[in-house]
Design a protein around this motif. Structure first.
Motif, mmCIF file in Angstrom:
data_model
loop_
_atom_site.group_PDB
_atom_site.id
_atom_site.type_symbol
_atom_site.label_atom_id
_atom_site.label_comp_id
_atom_site.label_asym_id
_atom_site.label_seq_id
_atom_site.Cartn_x
_atom_site.Cartn_y
_atom_site.Cartn_z
ATOM 1 N N ASN C 190 53.689 58.923 25.406
ATOM 2 C CA ASN C 190 52.512 59.791 25.436
ATOM 3 C C ASN C 190 51.419 59.138 26.282
ATOM 4 O OD1 ASN C 190 50.799 62.007 24.553
ATOM 5 N ND2 ASN C 190 49.724 60.497 23.280
ATOM 6 N N ILE C 191 50.591 59.953 26.919
ATOM 7 C CA ILE C 191 49.404 59.437 27.609
ATOM 8 C C ILE C 191 48.175 59.863 26.812
ATOM 9 C CG2 ILE C 191 49.333 61.454 29.182
ATOM 10 C CD1 ILE C 191 48.225 57.936 30.202
ATOM 11 N N HIS C 192 47.373 58.878 26.416
ATOM 12 C CA HIS C 192 46.127 59.192 25.711
ATOM 13 C C HIS C 192 44.962 58.972 26.668
ATOM 14 C CE1 HIS C 192 43.575 59.889 22.223
ATOM 15 N NE2 HIS C 192 42.783 58.964 22.737
ATOM 16 N N HIS C 193 44.003 59.897 26.687
ATOM 17 C CA HIS C 193 42.939 59.824 27.676
ATOM 18 C C HIS C 193 41.760 58.981 27.210
ATOM 19 C CE1 HIS C 193 42.877 63.389 25.281
ATOM 20 N NE2 HIS C 193 41.797 63.901 25.778
ATOM 21 N N SER C 194 42.063 57.788 26.700
ATOM 22 C CA SER C 194 41.014 56.784 26.473
ATOM 23 C C SER C 194 41.660 55.412 26.453
ATOM 24 C CB SER C 194 40.265 57.022 25.157
ATOM 25 O OG SER C 194 40.934 56.418 24.073
ATOM 26 N N PHE C 195 40.800 54.386 26.507
ATOM 27 C CA PHE C 195 41.258 53.021 26.384
ATOM 28 C C PHE C 195 41.404 52.724 24.893
ATOM 29 C CE2 PHE C 195 40.306 48.499 25.813
ATOM 30 C CZ PHE C 195 41.310 47.963 26.587
#
Lengths: 283, 283, 283, 283
Positions: C190-195
C-alpha cells in the motif's frame, strides 16, 4: 567502538566462481564467526570482484599467523589482493590544516565524542593560528611554516613516517608533491569544496555563484598526484538560491564539507573503502 | 489555474531607493490589489534590483492600456526593463523530442492532470516513434526528419513563429543553430542530463560512472548558442552507489530529469524566472 | 531484465556461526556461481540473521529439485525459513485503484518502459473512470463497484486467487478486510500519503498544513489488518513552505508517492525485502 | 553581521488592499531605502497577511520615534500587529542544556565563528558536566540542579528576566512549567529529536527503530505549554537503513538536530519567523 578479537578482511580479484564459498569455508574451518559479509562484482564481462568480511575469532591475535597462512593460499589460487585489519585497533591519523577550522574541529569533536573511530595523533599546520584550539583537545599541534617546499615536506615526513595510518587534509591550502605522497606510504584523504568534477581547482564557491548553480556541494577523495582527480569516497550537496552571496555559499558549503569529510574518514576507519581504478567501492 | 483579472509584473533595473514604493503606489492608484510581491537585490555596490508583483484588478483587460502607460512612465524614471503577463492566459508551448520519451510524457501527463499551467500546442520530433503516444493526449505530432539542417529549421520555424510562447527541448538530440534561436523569438528551455557544469557535453552518465561520483543529477536551463552554458533554472541530484551500472545511472537519472524539467517549465509558466547574466533569479 | 538460469535465495534464522559458509559451500557444490550475497544480523544478543543470495546455475530448472532437497537439509539444521525465487520469471501483479491515477500511471508507465520488473496482469477499481487509460497499456481493467463488501471482495478474490503474486494498492480508497487479506495468500503493498507514523489515517495533507510541517512525505508498506501499521518498505519526503496551500501539498506529495511506491514495488519484485516483525530488511 | 542604521519591520493583519503600498510609501516618505520585502497572504477568503521589510535609514536611532509614530497610525488603520527590530543589535540568548552537548556546542561554535548572529550571554544546566566546555568559549555557565521545581525555576527566572531576548533548549531534559514560560516573557525555541508529529514524547530513536522507519529527523519549534505541539520553525531528515541500531540512529540524528536547531535560531535572530496559529511563516 574497538571490537576485541574481531577483524576485517578486504579482498579484490577477478570475478570467478567459488570465491565466497572458499573464504567463508576457510573462516569456518578456523573457528571464526562471520559478523557481516558484503561483496560487489562489476557487471562487465571479465569484471572485478570485491568483498569485505567482518568476523569474530576468540583469541585472534595468537591465531592470526595460521589464518594468514591459509588466506595466502586462497589468495594465490584466486589471484587476490587482500588485507586483514584488526578491528580492535583504531587507526592513527594526522590532520593537516591551514586557517579554515571547520573541518578540523568537526573531526576533533567527533573523535572526542566517540563518534569517529580514530586516534588523532597530531595536527600539522602551515599557520600557527589553530594551536590553542587543537591543544585543548589534548592533541599535539605542530607548526611547519610554508617556505622551502622540500624542507617543509622533509620535516612533515619525519613526523609522519611510521607514526600514522592515515593523513587527512582538512582544508589544507598547500599542494603535496608526488614525492611526498609516495614517501608517506599511507593513504591521504582530501576534502574539496565543490561537487567534483564541477569546479575543479580554486575558488569553487565564487565560480558556483557566477555560474548560477542551484546546488553546492563537497567531495572527499583520496589524494593523488593529480589533486582533484583522486578516487571519490563521498559527496553531498545542499540547495541554494539566487539570494545567497558567494560568502553565504561558502558558509553553507562549510556545513556540507564537514559532514562529507567526517563520513569519508569514518568509512575509511572501518575499512569499508576499496579503490577501483579512479572510483571507489564502499562496502 | 487560470486566474481572471490577474497579472504578473516583472521588473529589473539598477538598485536605487524608492522602487517598491513607486510600483506599489502606482498599482494602488489604479485600484489593483497586490496578491504577492517578491524582490531581490544583488548585494554588490551598484547592484541590480528584480521584482515580481502579482496583482488583481477588476476589469483588467479594459484597464490595461492606462496601467501600461503609467508603468512606462515609472520605467523611464528608474531605467527599468519590465514585462506584464496576463495570468488568465496559459503560455503556448511546443515540445521538441527525439526518441527518449520520459521528459515528454511527464510534461504531457502533468498538463493533462492540470498540474502544469501550459497549453502544449504541438510536439516536433526528428523521429516518428512517439507519434501515437503524443496524439493519444490530443496533441498534434509533427515529424520533421533530420537531414538538411537549414531546411529542417525552416520547416520548424514555419510551424512555430507566432504560434508559441515557449519551446521545450525534452531530450531533443539535435543541436539548434544560433540563427534558429534568434529567428524563433521565444525562450527555449533545455534539460541536460547531468549536474552542470559537471559532465558538460555527451554521455554524462557513462562519464559519471567512470569518474565514480556518488550523486547524479540533471539541469534545466535556457538554451543559448553555447548549449550547456545557458542560465540555469533548476537542478537536482539523487544518490547512487558503486553497485549501479551506467545503464542504471541513466534510468535513475531519468527520474531526476523529468522532475527538474517539470519544475523549470512550471516556474517559467508562472513568470517566476528572470535571467540575470549567466544565472537566473527565481521569484 | 529477466535473467535466465538465475535464482534468488532468501533465508532468515536465529544468528549462529557457520551459516554463510554452509550456504556458500552448498551452492558451490551444486555448481552455482554466487552473483551477489547480502546479509544482515540484528545486533542484539540472540539476534536474527537474514541473507539474500543471487546465483547463476546453468540448467537451473532441471537441477532445482536436487538443490532444494539439499537446501531443506541445511534449513533444518539451522532452523531457517527460506524461499527460492526464479529470477527469470516476473511477478504477476494486480493493481487496485480508485480515482487518483498518479500512482497507477507511474507503475504502468515504468513497466512499459522496462524500468519495473513486473507483469501487470489486471487493474481492479471501484470506479469506472480509469478504464480507458489502463486499457491503452494493453492491461485488462475490471470495474467492481463498492457496495456489499463481502460480495465485492468475493468477486475480487475470484479474479486474483492463483493469478497474482502481488497486489498493489495504488491509492485505493477502500479498506480491505482481514478475511480478504488472509484469503488472498499474496503480499499486498500500500502507499500511504504521509511520512508514517505522522498523520496516520485520513486527510494527511490537510493535517500537515494545519500542523505547519516543513516536509511532507509518503510511505510504502505491506498492508496488514491494521492498515497504517504494516512493515514499512520505503519512505521519502520533500520540502514545503508556508506559502503552499493544502491543495499544493497534495500535488507536491503526489510526486513523492509515485516514486516511493515505484521503488518499493521494484525492490519487492527483485526479492530484496524481508519482513522482520513490524519492520523490513532491504537486502 | 550587525548592520548599522538598518531595521526589520514585521507586520501581520487581515488581508486587504493597499497594505504594501501604504508601508512602502511611509518608508519612502521617511527617507528609508527598502533592502528587501517579503510578504505572504494565506489563500483562504478572509485570510491573513504577513510582511517582513528590511530597510536602511541614515541616522535611524534618532529618527526612530518619528517613524514609529507614523507606523502606529498605519497599524491602527489596517488593524496590524507590528514590531520593529534594530538589525544592528544582536539578540541576547540563554541556552539551557542537560548532558547531551552536541546542540549546545554547535551553537557556541557557530556564534564564535560569526556564523550565528546572536550573543550567548549564559548557559544554564541542571548538570555540572559541561561547565568547562562552555567557559572555554568565554560564556558564563550556571549550574541549577533539578530538585524543587518552583525553586529551580525561580532561580532561572532571576537570571533571565530582563537579560535575554531568547531562550534555546538545546536538548534540555527538564519540562518547563506554563508559569515559567509566561513569567519569562521571551520566546523559547526547543529542539525535538524526531520529525514531529511522528514520535511525540520520549525515546523517539528507539521507537523509530522499533517502527522500522527509513528516515529519521529533528524538529525545532517554539516551546509552548504543550511541549511537542508548539509552532514548527524548521525540520529535516536523514536516510537510515535496517542495518543501523537505535544507538546509531541517535548518533545520526544528532547531526540533524544540530543543523536544524542552528537554522531555526539563525532565522529567529534575523526576525524571519512569524507565528501564525500552530504554524509559522518564514519570510
Amino acid at each position: 567502538m574497538a571490537q576485541p578479537d574481531t577483524a576485517r578482511l578486504l579482498i579484490a580479484c577477478d570475478d570467478q566462481p567459488g570465491i565466497v564459498a572458499a573464504v567463508a569455508g576457510l573462516l569456518a574451518a578456523h573457528g571464526a564467526n562471520i559478523i557481516s559479509l558484503d561483496q560487489h562484482s562489476t557487471d562487465a564481462e571479465g569484471g572485478r570482484f570485491f568483498q569485505r568480511t567482518v568476523f569474530h575469532r576468540e583469541g585472534l591475535a595468537a591465531h592470526r599467523p595460521a589464518l594468514e597462512a591459509d588466506l595466502a593460499g586462497i589468495a594465490e589460487r584466486f589471484g587476490m589482493q587482500w588485507s586483514l585489519h584488526d578491528a580492535s585497533k583504531r587507526k592513527r591519523v594526522a590532520i593537516f590544516v591551514s586557517k579554515y577550522d571547520h573541518c578540523l574541529m568537526e573531526l576533533l569533536w567527533r573523535t572526542q565524542r566517540g563518534q569517529l573511530d580514530i586516534d588523532v595523533t597530531m595536527v600539522i599546520s602551515n599557520h600557527p593560528d589553530l594551536a590553542e584550539a587543537v591543544r585543548s583537545f589534548g592533541v599535539p599541534f605542530v607548526h611547519i611554516p610554508a617556505g622551502d617546499k622540500a624542507e617543509m615536506e622533509r620535516r612533515q615526513l619525519e613526523l609522519l613516517q611510521g607514526n600514522v595510518d592515515l593523513v587527512v587534509l582538512a582544508r589544507y591550502m598547500q599542494i603535496l608533491t608526488d614525492a611526498f605522497i609516495e614517501a608517506l606510504d599511507a593513504p591521504v584523504i582530501n576534502i574539496h569544496h565543490s561537487f567534483l568534477p564541477a569546479f575543479i581547482g580554486a575558488n569553487p564557491y565564487a565560480r558556483a555563484k557566477e555560474r548560477g548553480v542551484k546546488l553546492i556541494g563537497a567531495t572527499a577523495h583520496y589524494a593523488t598526484a593529480d589533486l582533484d582527480e583522486g578516487p571519490i569516497i563521498e559527496q553531498d550537496v545542499t540547495r541554494v538560491t539566487h539570494s545567497e552571496s558567494a560568502a553565504e555559499l561558502q558558509s553553507r558549503g562549510a556545513d556540507v564539507e564537514r559532514l562529507v569529510l567526517a563520513r569519508a574518514v569514518q568509512w575509511h576507519a572501518e575499512d569499508r573503502v576499496i579503490v577501483h581504478g579512479r572510483s571507489t567501492v564502499i562496502l
